[in-house]
Scaffold this motif. Structure first.
Motif, PDB file in Angstrom:
ATOM      1  N   ARG A  13       1.106   2.139  15.988  1.00 15.08           N
ATOM      2  CA  ARG A  13       1.912   2.864  15.115  1.00 15.08           C
ATOM      3  C   ARG A  13       2.300   2.089  13.609  1.00 15.08           C
ATOM      4  N   HIS A  28      -0.734   2.530  11.007  1.00 13.05           N
ATOM      5  CA  HIS A  28      -1.581   3.787  10.876  1.00 13.05           C
ATOM      6  C   HIS A  28      -0.091   4.215   9.678  1.00 13.05           C
ATOM      7  N   ARG A  79      -1.521   2.250   6.879  1.00 13.87           N
ATOM      8  CA  ARG A  79      -2.464   2.237   6.361  1.00 13.87           C
ATOM      9  C   ARG A  79      -1.844   3.877   5.475  1.00 13.87           C
ATOM     10  N   GLY A  80      -0.929   4.485   5.666  1.00 15.89           N
ATOM     11  CA  GLY A  80      -0.563   5.891   5.001  1.00 15.89           C
ATOM     12  C   GLY A  80       0.421   5.394   3.409  1.00 15.89           C
ATOM     13  N   ASN A  81       0.920   4.228   4.126  1.00 18.45           N
ATOM     14  CA  ASN A  81       0.871   3.443   2.885  1.00 18.45           C
ATOM     15  C   ASN A  81       0.442   2.536   1.755  1.00 18.45           C
ATOM     16  N   GLY A  82      -0.631   2.310   1.781  1.00 19.30           N
ATOM     17  CA  GLY A  82      -1.637   1.378   1.090  1.00 19.30           C
ATOM     18  C   GLY A  82      -1.487  -0.119   1.697  1.00 19.30           C
ATOM     19  N   LYS A 103      13.698  13.398  12.177  1.00 19.10           N
ATOM     20  CA  LYS A 103      12.121  14.060  12.812  1.00 19.10           C
ATOM     21  C   LYS A 103      12.863  14.062  14.453  1.00 19.10           C
ATOM     22  N   GLY A 163       0.476   7.283  17.936  1.00 20.01           N
ATOM     23  CA  GLY A 163       0.863   5.336  16.406  1.00 20.01           C
ATOM     24  C   GLY A 163       0.675   6.401  15.557  1.00 20.01           C
ATOM     25  N   ALA A 164      -0.778   7.641  15.424  1.00 20.65           N
ATOM     26  CA  ALA A 164      -1.233   7.449  13.848  1.00 20.65           C
ATOM     27  C   ALA A 164       0.201   8.311  13.581  1.00 20.65           C
ATOM     28  N   GLN A 165      -0.387   8.805  12.277  1.00 24.39           N
ATOM     29  CA  GLN A 165       0.981   9.315  11.603  1.00 24.39           C
ATOM     30  C   GLN A 165       0.701  10.659  10.781  1.00 24.39           C
ATOM     31  N   ALA A 190      -2.929   7.340  -0.584  1.00 23.49           N
ATOM     32  CA  ALA A 190      -1.719   6.817  -0.082  1.00 23.49           C
ATOM     33  C   ALA A 190      -2.017   6.397  -1.676  1.00 23.49           C
ATOM     34  N   PRO A 191       0.168   5.900  -1.785  1.00 25.90           N
ATOM     35  CA  PRO A 191       0.776   5.937  -0.541  1.00 25.90           C
ATOM     36  C   PRO A 191       0.844   7.568  -0.273  1.00 25.90           C
ATOM     37  N   MET A 192       0.673   7.957   1.017  1.00 28.21           N
ATOM     38  CA  MET A 192       1.220   9.221   1.370  1.00 28.21           C
ATOM     39  C   MET A 192       2.087   9.704   2.165  1.00 28.21           C
ATOM     40  N   MET A 250       4.363  10.573   5.037  1.00 24.21           N
ATOM     41  CA  MET A 250       4.317  10.280   5.658  1.00 24.21           C
ATOM     42  C   MET A 250       5.763  11.355   6.777  1.00 24.21           C
ATOM     43  N   HIS A 286       4.992  10.662  13.476  1.00 26.39           N
ATOM     44  CA  HIS A 286       3.821  10.018  13.877  1.00 26.39           C
ATOM     45  C   HIS A 286       3.952  10.800  15.598  1.00 26.39           C
ATOM     46  N   PRO A 341      -4.495  11.515   9.406  1.00 29.42           N
ATOM     47  CA  PRO A 341      -5.327  10.916   8.433  1.00 29.42           C
ATOM     48  C   PRO A 341      -5.560   9.811   9.267  1.00 29.42           C
ATOM     49  N   MET A 342      -6.963   9.913   9.643  1.00 32.53           N
ATOM     50  CA  MET A 342      -7.648   9.178  10.098  1.00 32.53           C
ATOM     51  C   MET A 342      -8.836   8.017   9.183  1.00 32.53           C
TER      52      MET A 342
END
Lengths: 417, 97, 998, 179
Positions: free
Chosen positions: A133, A136, A139-142, C905, C922-924, C933-935, C937, C940, C973-974
């Motif tokens: 978690r 992931h 990564r989304g946050n860079g 959430k 755990g994937a967002q 990025a920064p996405m 989100m 999860h 997103p993967m």
């Protein structure tokens, strides 16, 4: 400020080392400043530096009750990483990490930032879920963070034991390659020297004994062991002693101060190439440039200001290290020490205005403050200079505890170092 | 490892105890009538005393009772321990001369 | 050759020759030798290379304060110990030792080039350079520095040796078995008090073992030691521990002791631990740790052959080794004269005694001169010569502050003494206050923080008679304080002994303004120049100077260097020593092996392995286990050729189509009993229990007072005043503790009590449409009809003849029961159910299948769907809250506005467009495509599986405002691309719940 | 049918100094002081009023674990009988009586090494002065919680939750190697 470089060293080698000058001036406090930082640790010195460097507030003093860098900065295991779960935390710690990456050059002081990678181990199915978690979300946050299989983890850190038959086998790990360590003392001295060069007064042996407020309740002056100093903009960056200092202005915060121990081994030739952390069996380890294994864990159980902890807490830490690194059982503990860490209920810091006008606070970093040093200093300076938070520290208010906007890193990972 | 005077069992090693935070933080009798500030104070605000601190311990691997203690957080020396529900002793009375 | 074995004398056993190797060269020594004494006897002068400049270094001391002579001792490939002091390594037959920090050899070390470069490498040079280009520090310079630094090499194989631990309690713990410690132990134990006496050396006696001339109460000192120890050994109330270092002083008079048990033996038994950790709680502690001689600071003071006078005396009188044939003594104290005199008696030439004090006079000088030794006063050392060992010393004479009249004196050993520093390490660790004593020029114990007392030379007492009587007095007083009365003995001593007073600091040099390159910290290569540099850069706090120069931070922790550094700094700053301050003394006193801290905590004993009653059965069935807390839980039961996916697929299908059985014994269980039990539970849980009928159960949610989900479980009413409460496996202990906390401290008037029954009951879940068919034939006294035992019904009866609590409940969505039987019967009942189920195709399943089955039904797992930030409403469990209750734990927090924000959430289901794609847990989740990025989100994935019964993937997720998004498409997103997912309700299978009531 | 006479505990390696105590009836009795006195009459032992002391009469014992918590020990197979007699004796009192016969395993550690064996991993002083015959208490052994009771000078009885019993026994064996 005399520039440090290989050339200066060479010149001094032939000049009998006679040309060096004090890295910061030894000055008596002036009667008044535009800004005062209480606490001469890495965070406080950084805040003073950025106040002068980025906001032009050079009439700034750092008041330190002992000698600078002598608190948690000087008793530190120096782990730097930014792979935190929540968006707010990732932004905060990555802000700091980006500053670390150029800090030696900016300060002209080699703080030995060493991005050798921070490997956080997973030992249970639940650990793996939590780690993924994080990966992931990062990564989304860079923020870089990647999953390693046990074999990849061992390739990255050869002395690691990945046998499947141990009590809590390594099921893999999350690696942040940009993470690493830095030289704690150099951070304090480097900021002190650079701040001093911009005109900041660094005043050691100057304990703050009172916070004086005017009729409207706003900050007016600071009472110290070396006299009254007028100032309407005061930032408290006193780590474990934050509650005590803020108590002088009747400000209470959701903080508790706990002992945090660490230890080093005798120095040996390079053996551990990165930082390894295990939150579920409570230990972390790296190796200093001098060769000492640097080892720590979570806090002791009860609040204390004694700067020491219990033997059995050390024993737990070392038994975990010996399971992960069974070859180190014959290594020997050289030094053990304790710091005082101020912990908030959600294990996230507070960098914010207080209810007293002109009084600002940076605290609650718990066991993980060192990594944030440049970032927290930068943000505290911003907040003090503009009397409003930077967008990055805007979520890290005191009011979040009243409103329930917690940033609960502790909930997702048992320990946040 | 501290040595702690359990009010029921006597002096016992810290390994048998669990620390349980600041003492005398009473849960409001009717939480629904508390203001957000009062409720946050109950949940989160602690004295974090540097000096003599009233705190709770539980002799969890002993008699299992919660009790209170006065401890100097600058030395970790205990000045007194007393049962839950008993009033806090006057600090002057338990301080050594 | 310089050192040699003298013909007679010493305490070694010359009848037992011991062979060992050093750097591959075979040598011999005697029983009773240390590696250092044996090497000296073999003429070895260079023991190692220094840390930074790789300068050749010899042995300086004879004990644990040694900074230079560090070696690696290798018993076998896995038993290597780096950085051991040769002065503490006891010789045994076959010992293999290797020098360190040199390449290719000790006598020729390539990195000694650092010494030539030393002007470029002043203290802290690394902070000032290596900054360009940016990446070069980590990639280039740091690896070079790291390789050059370090001392020995870390072991690389697992250490096979055992380490042991012991707690101990006594009335009086005496640390140090020199004259003060032995006298203290004698008087304290005479009182009847329980006494422990420990000493880091193999032999008790301390400095008395180096003292050939003294008599105590008419006995030779060695005989007095022997008889006193025999007396102590004969007393049942005394524990003697040799080779045992008191390394740490912890609060409330707890001391950590490190006993070395087998390290000196040639072939230790595998059963014996190598070392032991003692944790000793003492009513009183007597610190009798003696004092340590200080070296002198002068140019060239680190050359091999320069040695403490006291060490030379120890090697002579204990080991029968003369450290040189032609020695010079430079001293600032009287005591060191004894070394020269003893060597003289042993036939060694003493070329000169150079006393640095201009006003030195009296007995020691007279005695030396009578022995034919030249003595000069007001001397200083200007330098030494000799490549791999001293062969000449340049003495300068001081006159009115200036040095004139220099002379060179040949020598093969240069003995030095600056006087003695009391060993206040433990006292200081105890947080006692030190005070600087001007007369002694030393810090001495002042105000105690713990019930302890120092005795003998560690508190500045000088002279054997005074030390013995001090020890006896302190021993008696300590016993008295622990409740045992005795009178202190008075000792009569005859000896030739001289004062230990001395002068810390640096010998004066010709040009005072130019700091010389004289070593203060030998191991870390810190010179007076480095200290001066630090001060010129503004570092004035002693802690700053220590950190900037690393003085005192080597493996000897500055035992020989700290006072000299302090005195130098004080001198340069023109301040008194106490004004400069003292660095903190830290645990441990000497380096302590990691192994003893771990002790028995290794392998399976690292943490208890908690097996369920059916554990062995599952092992036989080839189950794969997972660690859940300390428990071992069967994760799945693979058949030959099956991987986890295949096994779980099969197990899931079996439960949905027929019947499965599952070991749920690890669930926490609490029996809540008393007239107010229902009231109590209603206050704790969000649910109401007042109306729960006997024989029924209810799913309960427990919050903390902050409003977030803490635990969940099923609560059954067994009788009017008796509830059977289950918790999560991991939550059992903390939920029990939380309930006790509220009961004991918030609601002491509530009359009910808690008893943990987690391990009383073994729990067998039998789940699936055939569950009733399997169980009914085994059970007596139970009416299985839906009316008598509906969903969430509870009853008691017997199964296979043993008592049972039977819960009709389901974490799978199928008809299900949980059979609770007393644990000793668990395995037998499990086997009986398994046998009875064979005709129904009963299938044992593990936690992984349990997870899939409950996810198909949208049931949460605390810790997976929740993470301490999730409220009941977030988890879709708002229905469980009894809203009419005035209060329950967490209710007030739930009323905060943020707890109802529409963008919280919320738990939802996710279905991937491609049914074969199983999302990563755990994937967002993001709302729009193409984010970088920064996405932004918005949630999860909490749980994600392949569902066998649905033939597709399913997932649960926490998504901002999720319930309002049902039907929307979101994206995961993967790294390989975005996965579109549709938001659904959380229940994927049998939404109406028909199967549950089947 | 299960043979109820044979209760299957975890297989624990014995030693000359270690025995697994035969199956027993065990209860935890909790309640106020008045209930304790009444329960003593029902159980046939006057319960210890002193902290950390056990009372024994014949084959029954009552161990003080806390001011409101007693561990009752009796031979195997007496669950119903004890429940009935205590229910009778405790009429009118608020209390909790819970069968924990199967929750824990009894171990007996005896002989001259018993004290050092246990002191290896138990932080309490176990000499006769500090831990006299008749003393009992909950404490720790290594990382396990135990109830420790000294019925005789060279005899210690350990009551260990069953899932921890293998750990405790293995740890004792590991310590015993060096004695």
């Amino acid at each position: 400020m005399r520039k440090f470089s290989g050339w200066t060293l060479l010149k001094e080698a032939f000049g009998g080392q006679q040309g060096w000058t004090p890295q910061w001036r030894r000055v008596a406090p002036q009667p008044e400043y535009d800004a005062i930082i209480i606490g001469g640790g890495g965070h406080g010195l950084a805040a003073a530096y950025y106040l002068a460097a980025e906001h032009g507030i050079t009439r700034t003093a750092v008041l330190e009750k002992g000698w600078i860098g002598g608190g948690n900065t000087g008793r530190n295991t120096t782990i730097i990483r930014s792979n935190y779960l929540f968006d707010e935390s990732a932004a905060l710690y990555d802000h700091a990490l980006k500053l670390w990456e150029n800090l030696s050059q900016v300060l002209n002081y080699n703080v030995m930032f060493s991005p050798r990678g921070v490997l956080m181990l997973a030992h249970t199915v639940h650990d793996v879920q939590v780690a993924k978690r994080h990966i992931h979300a990062n990564r989304g946050n860079g923020v870089d963070n990647e999953w390693l299989s046990p074999e990849e983890a061992k390739a990255y850190c050869p002395p690691l034991n990945i046998e499947r038959n141990i009590r809590y086998p390594v099921l893999g790990g999350a690696l942040q390659r940009r993470g690493g360590t830095a030289r704690h003392d150099a951070v304090a001295w480097g900021y002190a020297r650079a701040a001093d060069a911009l005109g900041v007064d660094i005043i050691e042996n100057c304990e703050v004994t009172g916070l004086v407020r005017d009729a409207s309740g706003a900050m007016e002056a600071v009472q110290t062991a070396r006299g009254l100093i007028r100032c309407r903009r005061v930032g408290v960056s006193a780590a474990g002693n934050t509650s005590v200092v803020l108590g002088l202005a009747d400000v209470r915060l959701p903080l508790e101060s706990f002992p945090l121990q660490a230890l080093v081994s005798e120095p040996v030739k390079p053996a551990v190439p990165c930082v390894v952390m295990s939150n579920s069996i409570h230990a972390y380890i790296s190796q200093s440039d001098k060769g000492e294994l640097v080892i720590g864990a979570g806090t002791d159980a009860y609040t204390s200001y004694t700067q020491r902890g219990a033997l059995h807490v050390n024993s737990h830490t070392l038994s975990a290290i010996c399971e992960l690194f069974p070859a180190f059982r014959r290594m020997r503990m050289l030094r053990n020490w304790g710091g005082i860490v101020d912990v908030t209920p959600d294990r996230s810091p507070i960098i914010a205005k207080t209810q007293v006008a002109g009084l600002y606070v940076n605290c609650g970093w718990g066991t993980g403050g060192f990594k944030a040093t440049p970032g927290s200093g930068h943000l505290l300076a911003w907040t003090m200079a503009r009397d409003e938070p930077h967008p990055i520290n805007a979520p890290f208010t005191i009011e979040r505890f009243r409103d329930g906007h917690l940033i609960d890193e502790a909930a997702a990972a048992a320990v946040a170092h | 490892m501290l040595l702690i005077q359990c009010p029921y069992c006597g002096l016992r090693p810290e390994l048998e105890f669990a620390y349980a935070g600041q003492a005398h933080v009473a849960r409001p009798a009717d939480p629904s009538t508390t203001s957000p500030e009062q409720w946050a104070e109950f949940l989160y605000l602690r004295n974090n005393t540097r000096g003599i601190h009233a705190e709770r311990w539980r002799h969890v691997r002993g008699c299992a009772r919660f009790f209170n203690a006065l401890r100097d957080t600058t030395t970790d020396h205990f000045l007194a321990t007393y049962r839950a529900g008993e009033p806090m002793p006057a600090i002057q009375a338990v301080q050594q001369p | 050759m310089s050192g040699r074995r003298i013909e007679h004398g010493g305490r070694v056993d010359r009848s037992r020759v011991i062979r060992f190797t050093f750097d591959g060269k075979t040598c011999s020594g005697f029983a009773g030798d240390t590696l250092a004494s044996a090497l000296l006897a073999n003429g070895v002068r260079v023991f190692g290379r220094s840390f930074k400049y790789h300068r050749p270094r010899g042995v300086i001391a004879a004990g644990s304060e040694e900074p230079n002579a560090l070696v690696t001792v290798i018993r076998d490939e896995a038993r290597c110990a780096p950085n051991l002091r040769a002065t503490q390594v006891e010789l045994y037959d076959g010992l293999v030792a290797r020098s360190q920090n040199r390449w290719p050899s000790l006598d020729f070390d390539v990195q000694a080039v650092n010494d030539l470069l030393s002007p470029l490498l002043p203290a802290a040079f690394y902070y000032k350079t290596f900054m360009w280009p940016r990446a070069a520090w980590h990639k280039l310079y740091e690896p070079l520095i790291r390789r050059a630094a370090g001392l020995g090499e870390s072991p690389t194989l697992p250490d096979p040796d055992r380490y042991s631990q012991r707690f101990a309690h006594c009335d009086v713990l005496v640390v140090g078995a020199g004259p003060a410690g032995i006298a203290a132990a004698l008087s304290a134990s005479t009182s009847g008090a329980r006494v422990m006496l420990c000493d880091e050396q193999p032999e008790f006696g301390g400095s008395l073992l180096d003292e050939p001339t003294a008599t105590i109460d008419g006995k030779a000192s060695g005989d007095w030691v022997r008889d006193s120890i025999a007396t102590l050994r004969a007393r049942a109330n005394v524990t003697l521990l040799s080779r045992t270092t008191a390394f740490g002083y912890f609060p409330h008079n707890l001391l950590g002791l490190n006993e070395r048990i087998t390290e000196h033996l040639p072939a230790p038994s595998a059963n014996m631990p190598r070392e032991r950790l003692w944790q000793v709680r003492a009513a009183r502690v007597v610190i009798a740790t003696g004092s340590i001689e200080r070296p002198l600071v002068f140019p060239g003071n680190d050359r091999p052959g320069v040695m403490l006078a006291s060490a030379a005396r120890t090697y002579l009188n204990r080991h029968g080794v003369a450290v040189g044939q032609n020695v010079v003594l430079v001293t600032g104290s009287d005591a060191a004269y004894s070394a020269a005199l003893d060597l003289r008696v042993a036939g060694v030439r003493v070329a000169l005694i150079a006393d640095v004090r201009t006003d030195a006079a009296g007995a020691p000088l007279d005695t030396a001169r009578q022995a034919g030794i030249e003595v000069v006063t007001g001397a200083t050392v200007l330098g030494t010569r000799g490549r791999l060992g001293v062969r000449e010393v340049t003495i300068g004479m001081l006159a009115s502050g200036a040095v004139n009249d220099t002379r060179r004196v040949e020598c093969d050993a240069l003995l030095v003494s600056g006087g003695y520093t009391p060993s206040v390490h433990l006292f200081s660790q105890s947080r006692g206050k030190l005070e600087f004593n001007e007369a002694r020029q030393a810090f001495l114990p002042s105000i105690s923080a713990e019930p302890e007392c120092s005795a003998g030379s560690c508190r500045g007492v000088d002279g054997y008679a005074e030390v013995l009587n001090d020890g006896a007095r302190v021993g008696a007083e300590s016993a008295l304080a622990a409740g045992h009365s005795v009178a202190a003995q008075q000792y009569r001593v005859q000896s030739r002994e001289f004062s230990m007073h001395g002068l810390p600091g640096v010998l004066p040099q010709a040009n005072h303004l130019q700091p010389s390159r004289a070593f203060v910290d030998f191991q870390n290569d810190v010179t007076t120049k480095d200290l001066a540099l630090a001060m010129s850069e503004g570092f004035e706090s002693v802690e700053h100077i220590k950190r900037y120069t690393t003085t005192g931070m080597a493996t000897d922790q500055g035992k020989t260097s700290n006072m000299n550094a302090l005195a130098f700094v004080a001198g340069e700053l023109g301040r008194a020593i106490p004004k400069v301050g003292l660095t903190t003394f830290r645990m441990p006193y000497t380096p302590i092996t990691f192994g003893i801290f771990a002790g028995y905590d290794r392998g399976d004993l690292f943490d208890p392995v908690r097996p369920t009653p059916m554990h062995d059965w599952a092992v036989q069935q080839a189950a794969v286990f997972e660690d859940v807390g300390q428990w071992k839980r069967a994760r799945y039961f693979p058949r030959p050729g099956e991987d986890m996916h295949a096994a779980v697929e099969r197990e899931c299908k079996a439960v949905r189509a027929g019947v499965g059985m599952f070991d749920a014994s690890t669930l926490g269980k609490i029996e809540v009993v008393g007239p107010d039990a229902a009231t109590f539970l209603s206050r704790m849980y969000v649910n109401g229990f007042a109306t729960l009928a006997v024989g029924r159960s209810r799913y309960g949610i427990l919050l903390r007072d902050d409003g977030f989900i803490y635990d969940d479980g099923v609560i059954a009413r067994i009788a009017e005043d008796r509830f059977h409460v289950t918790t999560t496996t991991g939550g059992a202990a903390r939920v029990f503790g939380m309930m006790e906390d509220y009961l004991q401290t918030e609601w002491p008037d509530v009359k009910c009590w808690l008893t943990s029954t987690t391990e009383q009951w073994c729990v067998i879940a039998v789940q699936g449409p055939r569950a009733r068919d399997v169980l009914a034939p085994l059970v007596s006294d139970v009416d299985f009809s839906a009316a008598a035992l509906p969903h969430l019904g509870v009853t008691q009866g017997r199964i296979c003849g043993v008592p049972m609590r039977l819960f009709r409940m389901s974490f799978t969505g199928e008809l299900g029961y949980e059979v609770n039987v007393p644990s000793d019967y668990g395995l037998a009942v499990w086997e009986a159910i398994h046998a009875a189920g064979q005709s129904h195709g009963i299938t044992p399943y593990g936690t992984e299948t349990m997870h899939v089955l409950r996810a198909e039904k949208g049931y949460i797992i605390v810790g997976q769907e929740t993470d301490g930030t999730v409220t009941p409403d977030d988890a879709g469990l708002g229905w469980a809250i009894a809203k009419s209750k005035p209060d329950f734990v967490g209710k007030r927090s739930l009323a905060r506005a943020t707890m109802h924000a529409p963008d919280r959430k919320q738990l939802v289901g996710l279905l991937t467009a491609d049914p074969r794609v199983v999302l990563d847990e755990g994937a967002q989740i993001v709302a729009t495509r193409g984010q970088r990025a920064p996405m932004k989100m918005i949630g999860h994935v909490t749980s994600s599986y392949h569902s066998a019964v649905l033939g597709r993937s399913i997932a649960l997720a926490l998504v901002r405002g999720g319930r309002a998004r049902i039907g929307e498409t979101l994206y995961v997103p993967m790294p390989g691309g975005e996965i579109p997912v549709q938001v659904t309700a959380t229940v994927f299978y049998d939404a109406e719940g028909a199967r549950l009531h089947g | 049918m299960v043979d109820t006479a044979i209760r299957r505990t975890v297989g624990l390696p014995a030693a000359a100094w270690l025995e697994v105590v035969p199956s027993a009836t065990r209860f935890i009795l909790r309640g106020a002081a008045g209930a304790r006195a009444a329960a003593g009459e029902g159980f046939g032992i006057s319960f210890p009023e002193t902290a950390c002391r056990a009372a024994t009469d014949g084959d029954r014992s009552a161990l003080w674990l806390g001011p409101d918590e007693q561990l009752l020990l009796a031979p195997d197979g007496q669950v119903e009988r004890i429940e009935a007699s205590l229910a009778h004796a405790l009429q009118g009192h608020a209390y909790s009586l819970v069968d924990v016969s199967h929750r824990q395993v009894g171990l007996s550690v005896h002989g001259p090494h018993a004290e050092p064996l246990l002191e290896s991993q138990c932080p309490l002083p176990l000499n006769l002065r500090d831990f006299p015959v008749g003393m009992c208490t909950r404490t720790v052994f290594g990382k396990a919680e135990i109830v420790l009771w000294r019925p005789a000078e060279q005899l210690f009885r350990l009551e260990v939750w069953r899932s921890f019993s293998l750990y405790v026994v293995q740890l004792l064996h590991e310590v015993a190697r060096e004695l």
